[in-house]
Design a protein around this motif. Sequence first.
Motif, PDB file in Angstrom:
ATOM      1  N   ASP A 127      21.537 109.423  27.656  1.00 37.73           N
ATOM      2  CA  ASP A 127      22.469 109.883  28.604  1.00 37.73           C
ATOM      3  C   ASP A 127      21.923 110.373  30.092  1.00 37.73           C
ATOM      4  N   GLY A 128      21.862 109.534  31.020  1.00 36.23           N
ATOM      5  CA  GLY A 128      21.307 109.947  32.351  1.00 36.23           C
ATOM      6  C   GLY A 128      20.034 109.284  32.553  1.00 36.23           C
ATOM      7  N   SER A 129      20.220 107.991  32.593  1.00 33.78           N
ATOM      8  CA  SER A 129      18.766 107.278  32.979  1.00 33.78           C
ATOM      9  C   SER A 129      18.366 107.245  34.367  1.00 33.78           C
ATOM     10  N   PHE A 130      19.228 107.198  35.351  1.00 35.57           N
ATOM     11  CA  PHE A 130      19.146 107.205  36.809  1.00 35.57           C
ATOM     12  C   PHE A 130      18.323 108.487  37.176  1.00 35.57           C
ATOM     13  N   ALA A 131      17.294 108.778  36.616  1.00 35.59           N
ATOM     14  CA  ALA A 131      16.490 109.877  36.839  1.00 35.59           C
ATOM     15  C   ALA A 131      15.108 109.791  36.604  1.00 35.59           C
ATOM     16  N   GLU A 132      14.157 110.478  37.128  1.00 37.48           N
ATOM     17  CA  GLU A 132      12.707 110.393  36.872  1.00 37.48           C
ATOM     18  C   GLU A 132      12.367 110.483  35.298  1.00 37.48           C
ATOM     19  N   TYR A 133      13.123 111.571  34.730  1.00 38.75           N
ATOM     20  CA  TYR A 133      13.023 111.755  33.325  1.00 38.75           C
ATOM     21  C   TYR A 133      14.242 111.853  32.829  1.00 38.75           C
ATOM     22  N   ALA A 134      14.091 111.572  31.404  1.00 43.12           N
ATOM     23  CA  ALA A 134      15.452 111.922  30.685  1.00 43.12           C
ATOM     24  C   ALA A 134      15.013 111.779  29.194  1.00 43.12           C
ATOM     25  N   CYS A 135      15.813 112.592  28.370  1.00 41.35           N
ATOM     26  CA  CYS A 135      15.621 112.733  27.039  1.00 41.35           C
ATOM     27  C   CYS A 135      16.695 111.715  26.355  1.00 41.35           C
ATOM     28  N   ALA A 136      15.916 111.328  25.096  1.00 38.15           N
ATOM     29  CA  ALA A 136      16.615 110.331  24.369  1.00 38.15           C
ATOM     30  C   ALA A 136      16.308 110.486  23.004  1.00 38.15           C
ATOM     31  N   LYS A 137      17.482 110.319  22.364  1.00 36.35           N
ATOM     32  CA  LYS A 137      17.366 110.606  20.663  1.00 36.35           C
ATOM     33  C   LYS A 137      16.445 109.398  20.188  1.00 36.35           C
ATOM     34  N   GLU A 138      15.510 109.735  19.407  1.00 36.13           N
ATOM     35  CA  GLU A 138      14.410 109.033  18.782  1.00 36.13           C
ATOM     36  C   GLU A 138      14.961 107.752  18.117  1.00 36.13           C
ATOM     37  N   GLU A 139      15.964 107.747  17.667  1.00 37.48           N
ATOM     38  CA  GLU A 139      16.640 106.602  17.015  1.00 37.48           C
ATOM     39  C   GLU A 139      17.341 105.502  18.089  1.00 37.48           C
ATOM     40  N   ASN A 140      17.347 106.136  19.529  1.00 36.04           N
ATOM     41  CA  ASN A 140      17.968 105.095  20.377  1.00 36.04           C
ATOM     42  C   ASN A 140      16.682 104.454  21.050  1.00 36.04           C
ATOM     43  N   LEU A 141      15.623 104.614  20.451  1.00 39.35           N
ATOM     44  CA  LEU A 141      14.404 104.012  21.340  1.00 39.35           C
ATOM     45  C   LEU A 141      13.513 102.908  20.284  1.00 39.35           C
ATOM     46  N   ALA A 142      12.924 102.136  20.810  1.00 36.85           N
ATOM     47  CA  ALA A 142      11.957 101.397  20.202  1.00 36.85           C
ATOM     48  C   ALA A 142      10.778 100.890  21.182  1.00 36.85           C
ATOM     49  N   ARG A 143       9.935 100.371  20.540  1.00 35.16           N
ATOM     50  CA  ARG A 143       8.635 100.025  21.494  1.00 35.16           C
ATOM     51  C   ARG A 143       9.075  98.811  22.432  1.00 35.16           C
ATOM     52  N   LYS A 144       8.759  98.942  23.402  1.00 35.23           N
ATOM     53  CA  LYS A 144       8.847  97.998  24.655  1.00 35.23           C
ATOM     54  C   LYS A 144       8.208  96.809  24.183  1.00 35.23           C
ATOM     55  N   PRO A 145       9.066  95.463  24.289  1.00 28.50           N
ATOM     56  CA  PRO A 145       8.423  94.275  24.154  1.00 28.50           C
ATOM     57  C   PRO A 145       7.473  94.124  25.031  1.00 28.50           C
ATOM     58  N   ALA A 146       6.057  93.523  24.446  1.00 27.49           N
ATOM     59  CA  ALA A 146       5.032  93.615  25.226  1.00 27.49           C
ATOM     60  C   ALA A 146       4.991  92.724  26.264  1.00 27.49           C
ATOM     61  N   ASN A 147       5.617  91.507  26.031  1.00 29.11           N
ATOM     62  CA  ASN A 147       5.622  90.559  27.277  1.00 29.11           C
ATOM     63  C   ASN A 147       6.602  90.882  28.359  1.00 29.11           C
ATOM     64  N   LEU A 148       7.276  91.948  28.448  1.00 22.15           N
ATOM     65  CA  LEU A 148       8.208  92.150  29.204  1.00 22.15           C
ATOM     66  C   LEU A 148       7.723  93.570  30.417  1.00 22.15           C
ATOM     67  N   THR A 149       8.109  93.016  31.635  1.00 21.94           N
ATOM     68  CA  THR A 149       7.786  94.381  32.570  1.00 21.94           C
ATOM     69  C   THR A 149       8.945  95.398  32.245  1.00 21.94           C
ATOM     70  N   PHE A 150       8.636  96.533  32.751  1.00 22.14           N
ATOM     71  CA  PHE A 150       9.562  97.683  32.662  1.00 22.14           C
ATOM     72  C   PHE A 150      11.030  97.237  33.138  1.00 22.14           C
ATOM     73  N   GLU A 151      11.184  96.586  34.250  1.00 22.54           N
ATOM     74  CA  GLU A 151      12.216  96.235  35.024  1.00 22.54           C
ATOM     75  C   GLU A 151      13.083  95.066  33.907  1.00 22.54           C
ATOM     76  N   GLU A 152      12.470  94.404  33.363  1.00 20.29           N
ATOM     77  CA  GLU A 152      12.974  93.535  32.457  1.00 20.29           C
ATOM     78  C   GLU A 152      13.354  94.012  31.315  1.00 20.29           C
ATOM     79  N   ALA A 153      12.597  95.022  30.702  1.00 18.19           N
ATOM     80  CA  ALA A 153      12.846  95.585  29.533  1.00 18.19           C
ATOM     81  C   ALA A 153      14.121  96.535  29.560  1.00 18.19           C
ATOM     82  N   ALA A 154      14.480  97.034  30.953  1.00 19.05           N
ATOM     83  CA  ALA A 154      15.523  98.064  30.999  1.00 19.05           C
ATOM     84  C   ALA A 154      16.852  97.196  31.053  1.00 19.05           C
ATOM     85  N   ALA A 155      16.785  95.641  31.332  1.00 19.39           N
ATOM     86  CA  ALA A 155      17.887  95.063  31.225  1.00 19.39           C
ATOM     87  C   ALA A 155      18.353  94.524  29.904  1.00 19.39           C
ATOM     88  N   VAL A 156      17.723  94.992  28.915  1.00 22.91           N
ATOM     89  CA  VAL A 156      17.998  94.454  27.595  1.00 22.91           C
ATOM     90  C   VAL A 156      19.116  95.483  26.922  1.00 22.91           C
TER      91      VAL A 156
END
Length: 324
Positions: free
Chosen positions: A98-127
């Motif tokens: 909740d609130g990713s238009f910021a420099e930092y944000a807290c996320a629930k551990e369950e709502n995260l995963a390792r970023k795909p290694a072959n994507l840039t951060f911009e590409e990963a944020a689109a997923v």
Amino acid sequence: MKAMTHATYGPPSVLRLEDIPRPVPGSGEVLVRIEAAGVDPGVWHLMAGMPYLIRAMGFGLRAPKDRVRGQDLAGRVEAVGPDVTRFAPGDEVYGTCDGSFAEYACAKEENLARKPANLTFEEAAAVPVSAVTALQAVRNAGRLKAGQSVLVIGAGGGTGHFAVQLAKSFGAHVTGVCSTAKADLVRSLGADEVIDYTREDATDGTRRYDLVLDTAGNRPLPVLRRALTPGGTLVIVGGEGGGDWIGGNGRQLRALVLSPFTGQRLRGLAVMNLHHDDLSFLAELIEGGTVRPVVDRTYPLADVPEAITYLMDGHVRGKVVVRI
């Protein structure tokens, strides 16, 4: 930290870039230094407070309870709260908060995963939001099986372009519906056939499909059902259009009421339930080259209002992303 905030509901002009305190992760939470954030229609709905049903669901009747918008994120773990076991500082992650238009944000551990290694951060944020929505529409609500035929309406958009790729990965024959400008993109994603809706009506009943995914949000139920086989499944994704009170969710409610009285399965997917397992599954497909995100444009954090405006104009090819 810098964050895009709003104190009232309204158009993108209500958003302001401000300095606010950095959040502190609680139990089961991860503090992420955000590198990029995706933009999806849900951001607009929460910013505008429309339809009014959103306000009644706990987001604030007269004003937003949470002032920072944004859901999709990709970034690096800055710190972890108590009871977090999957991640450590420095890990590259993607998911939602909740609130990713910021420099930092807290996320629930369950709502995260390792970023795909072959994507840039911009590409990963689109997923996260769009791809998990597509996955749950195709696999869970649609119950797609290999060899079935699928019609994806809105195949060049955020959810649609993932749905095309996922349906192909499950062994389906995929027909994508999109505008002339997006036809080449949809073909490049693996669609077996592409229908330009400006030239042909994909739901006129001349062809029928085992699964119809409507991600565009404006066709009446009787029209969509014409494109279904007698035992086919319709999945309505999202809730665009409609009135001020319940918006496009009215079609989903009518689908649920009608479904028991017909041989066709009529389903709605207004809100996806994002969790770690689906994000990890998608990461495997992305790293294996089966699925790829398409980023139309990127904007700096200060230009979030322009990014949302561009998204809601309806011409985005894939996703819009914000660089933090």
